[in-house]
Design a protein around this motif. Sequence first.
Motif, PDB file in Angstrom:
ATOM      1  N   ALA A  65       0.826  -1.201   0.000  1.00 31.63           N
ATOM      2  CA  ALA A  65       0.000   0.000   0.000  1.00 31.63           C
ATOM      3  C   ALA A  65       0.860   1.250   0.000  1.00 31.63           C
ATOM      4  O   ALA A  65       1.847   1.345   0.724  1.00 31.63           O
ATOM      5  CB  ALA A  65      -0.924   0.016   1.215  1.00 31.63           C
ATOM      6  N   ILE A  66       0.497   2.195  -0.841  1.00 32.31           N
ATOM      7  CA  ILE A  66       1.155   3.495  -0.838  1.00 32.31           C
ATOM      8  C   ILE A  66       0.465   4.349   0.214  1.00 32.31           C
ATOM      9  O   ILE A  66      -0.738   4.253   0.440  1.00 32.31           O
ATOM     10  CB  ILE A  66       1.042   4.139  -2.231  1.00 32.31           C
ATOM     11  CG1 ILE A  66       1.604   3.184  -3.280  1.00 32.31           C
ATOM     12  CG2 ILE A  66       1.757   5.459  -2.291  1.00 32.31           C
ATOM     13  CD1 ILE A  66       1.408   3.655  -4.707  1.00 32.31           C
ATOM     14  N   GLY A  67       1.196   5.227   0.832  1.00 33.63           N
ATOM     15  CA  GLY A  67       0.628   6.029   1.911  1.00 33.63           C
ATOM     16  C   GLY A  67      -0.570   6.834   1.473  1.00 33.63           C
ATOM     17  O   GLY A  67      -1.535   7.004   2.216  1.00 33.63           O
ATOM     18  N   SER A  68      -0.568   7.314   0.210  1.00 31.21           N
ATOM     19  CA  SER A  68      -1.662   8.151  -0.267  1.00 31.21           C
ATOM     20  C   SER A  68      -2.906   7.349  -0.613  1.00 31.21           C
ATOM     21  O   SER A  68      -3.968   7.933  -0.835  1.00 31.21           O
ATOM     22  CB  SER A  68      -1.207   8.938  -1.504  1.00 31.21           C
ATOM     23  OG  SER A  68      -0.784   8.045  -2.524  1.00 31.21           O
ATOM     24  N   ASP A  69      -2.818   6.001  -0.674  1.00 37.21           N
ATOM     25  CA  ASP A  69      -3.984   5.190  -1.011  1.00 37.21           C
ATOM     26  C   ASP A  69      -5.059   5.252   0.060  1.00 37.21           C
ATOM     27  O   ASP A  69      -6.231   4.985  -0.220  1.00 37.21           O
ATOM     28  CB  ASP A  69      -3.576   3.732  -1.222  1.00 37.21           C
ATOM     29  CG  ASP A  69      -2.786   3.542  -2.510  1.00 37.21           C
ATOM     30  OD1 ASP A  69      -2.826   4.468  -3.348  1.00 37.21           O
ATOM     31  OD2 ASP A  69      -2.136   2.494  -2.667  1.00 37.21           O
ATOM     32  N   SER A  70      -4.687   5.566   1.269  1.00 33.08           N
ATOM     33  CA  SER A  70      -5.648   5.623   2.377  1.00 33.08           C
ATOM     34  C   SER A  70      -6.161   7.032   2.634  1.00 33.08           C
ATOM     35  O   SER A  70      -6.892   7.259   3.598  1.00 33.08           O
ATOM     36  CB  SER A  70      -5.004   5.077   3.662  1.00 33.08           C
ATOM     37  OG  SER A  70      -4.561   3.757   3.476  1.00 33.08           O
TER      38      SER A  70
END
Length: 700
Positions: A65-70
Amino acid sequence: MAEGSAERERQGGRKMDKSHENAPNETEQNGEELEPNFDDPEDFVDTVKDDELLGDILKQRPQRAIGSDSVIVVDNIPNVGQDRLPKLKNVIRRIFSKFGEIITEHYPDENGLTKGFIFLEFSSPVNAMEAAKQMNGYRLDKTHMFSVNLFSDIDKYAQIEDKWEPPKPEPYKDFGNMRFWLQEQDCNDQYSVIFDGGEKTSIFANSSTDATLVEERKHWTETYVRWSPQGTYLSTFHQRGIALWGGPKFEQIKKFLHPGVQLIDFSPCERYLVTFSPLIDMRDEPQAIIIWDVLTGKKKRGFHCENAAHWPIFKWSHDGKYFAKQSTDMLSIYETPSFGLLEKKSMKITDIRDFAWSPADNILAYWVPEVSESPARVTLVEIPSRKELRAKTLFNVADCKIHWQKQGDYLCVKVDRYSNKNKKVSLWNFELFRMREKQIPVDQVEVKETITAFAWEPTGSRFCCLHGESPRISASFYKIHEKGKVELVKCLERKQANTIFWAPTGQFVVLAGLRSMNGTFEFIDAADMTVMNMTEHFMATDVEWDPTGRYVVTGVSWWSHKVDNAYWVWSFQGRLLQKCNRDRFCQLLWRPCPPSLLKDKQIKDIKKNMKTYNKQFELKDRMSHSKASKELIEKRQQMLDEFSQFRQAQKERYEQNRQIRVELRDGVDTDNIYASEEEEEVVEFFVSEEILEVNEFEYE
C-alpha cells in the motif's frame, strides 16, 4: 555382482542428470527403488516466469500500500473560522467515520478561514475507496455538495503529460451487406434452428416447398441463439461471453467478454446490448449487468443485479434514447449515450409495482397498489419532461397488468379486483386508454370470469382475451371505435386454448392450447370471425409467426419434451405445408425484418394493384408448388450442364490436336479444305396428292 550393480546405478544417475526423463517410481531390475535426482544441470537456464506459472495466485497476494492510497480529498466543505471549526470537524467525523477509522485529518486554512477542502486518512485503503465512492455527490446543505476523490487518483492525474496523442484508428473490415437477406429474389424469410440437443445450429430460407439451407455449423452456440430486433445480428452464447454474427457469410462481427452470461437484451435501435451474468459482481465495479456499444464493442456501464427473475431488468424506449430500471420505491431513468441518470435523479414512486414504455412514444405507464387510505393508481408520464399526462384511480385492486398496443394508439390495464365481501379475486376488468384522443379518455370493460390471456392486434384497434376455466374457456374479441364505445365483436365458447398469437400484420390469429392442452390450434380470421381450420400438433410447446404474417411454425422442443421433437410449418389459413423432423429439435426463431421504407400511400397502392402483380408470379408459383416439376427441371438442367461441360472439353481437345492432324496429312488442313466448295442443295420429296371436287353452282 555388487560392482556391476553399483556401475549400473551410477550410469542411471548420469542419464537422469542429462535427460531428466526418469519417473520417480522407476525401479531397478532387482526390484530396489531408486531415489530420483531432481537437481538441474549446471548450465540449465530457467526461462519460465512466475507470472506464467502462478499468475492467478500472484494476483491475490497483498499489494504494498502506498501512503496516499488511504487518503481522500473532500472538496466543497463550508469555509469557517476558528470558532466554528470544532463543530465542523464533529460533523465531518460523524459522516465519514462509518466507513472506517480516521487516523489523521487536515484542514488547510488561510487568513483564519478553512480553504474549502480537507484531507482525511483512513486506516485501510479499502475504507478510503468506499468513502470516496459513497460520499461523492453527498449534499451537506443547500449550498455545499461534497466532491470526494482518492488522493492517489489526484496524484496520478497530475502526472499526465500535457502532450496528447490521439489513438490510431483500427482498420475497417467490410462484412458485406448486413441486410443481404432482404434482397433475396423470392423474398423468402430466414429462420434459425437448433437441433441435435444443441450441437448444431442452422439458418434456413423458408421457400414454399422445402426449406433451403443457408448456413449450418456445429457448436455454434453453447446454449441458445437470439436475433437482434431488426434481424441484423445473430447472437450466440458462450462460457466467456456473447458473439455477434452477420453478413452474407455469417462472419463474427463482435465479441463481448462476460463470463457466465445467461441473458441478453438489445435496444430497439440495435445500438446497445445488455448482458447478465450471475457469476461475477464486484462491489467497487458492478459486473452483473453490462451495457455494451454494439458498433465499437466497448463497455458503456455496469450495474449490480439483486434479482434477475423479471428479465429484462432495463426496459428501453422505442427509439433507444432512454432506458429505465425499477427498484424499491424508485424508478430510475437513464439517457444515452451518456448513460447517466436523467436530470441526475430518480423518480421517487412509493411502492411502484410495474411499468412499461409506449412502443411508439417516449411515454411511461406505471401503477402503484393501495397503501393504507390511498387507492391504487395508474399513471402516464411523458419523458424527458416527467409531465403527468393522465392518471386513473382504482379501488379494491389485487393486481394489474400493463399491455401496450404495438402502434402505441391504445393502452390496456388488466385489473384483478377483490369483492367487497371477502378478499378473494372475483372481479376482472380492462381499463382502456385512448392515447391519440384529447385528454386521453379511459373506457372500462368488465369480464365476469377469470382472464387467462390477453393480446392486442398489432396493427388495429381489436384485442382478444381468454376467460373462464377449462373446459369452459371462451375467446372474446373486442373492437374500439374512434370516439365511441368498445364493441364486443364475437365470443367463441368452449375453446381449448391458453395462449393467443396474432399475426404481425394483424387480422389473423391463432388460439393455441400449448403444453398441458396437448397442442391444439384454431386459425381464425378476425375480419369476419371465420374459423379457417382446427388442428393439432401433439405436445407442441412453441408457436412462432413469420415477420410477414404468411406462415406459422409450431414446435415440440427437446428442452421441454424428449420425444416427437419436430417443427411444422403452416400457412396463415392453417394448412400444413411442411413437417420438419429434426433429431432433438430445440429452438426455432424467425429472423426479424426492419421497418419498411415504403410510405403508407405506397403500401395502399400496392394492395390496390395486387391483381396486376399476381399475374407476374402465378406461373412461377405453380412451378414452385409442384415438387415433381421442380425435380424434373433440376434433373434436366443437371443433364444439360453435364453435356455442355463434356462438349466444351471435347471442343478444346479438338482444337489442341489441330497441329498434329496437319502434320500427319502432309501440311494440309483438312478441316477447311472443302469449305469454299460447299453448295446449297434443295431436295424435294413427294408426300401425297389430294384432289378436291368443287361444285361450280355453289358460287352462283
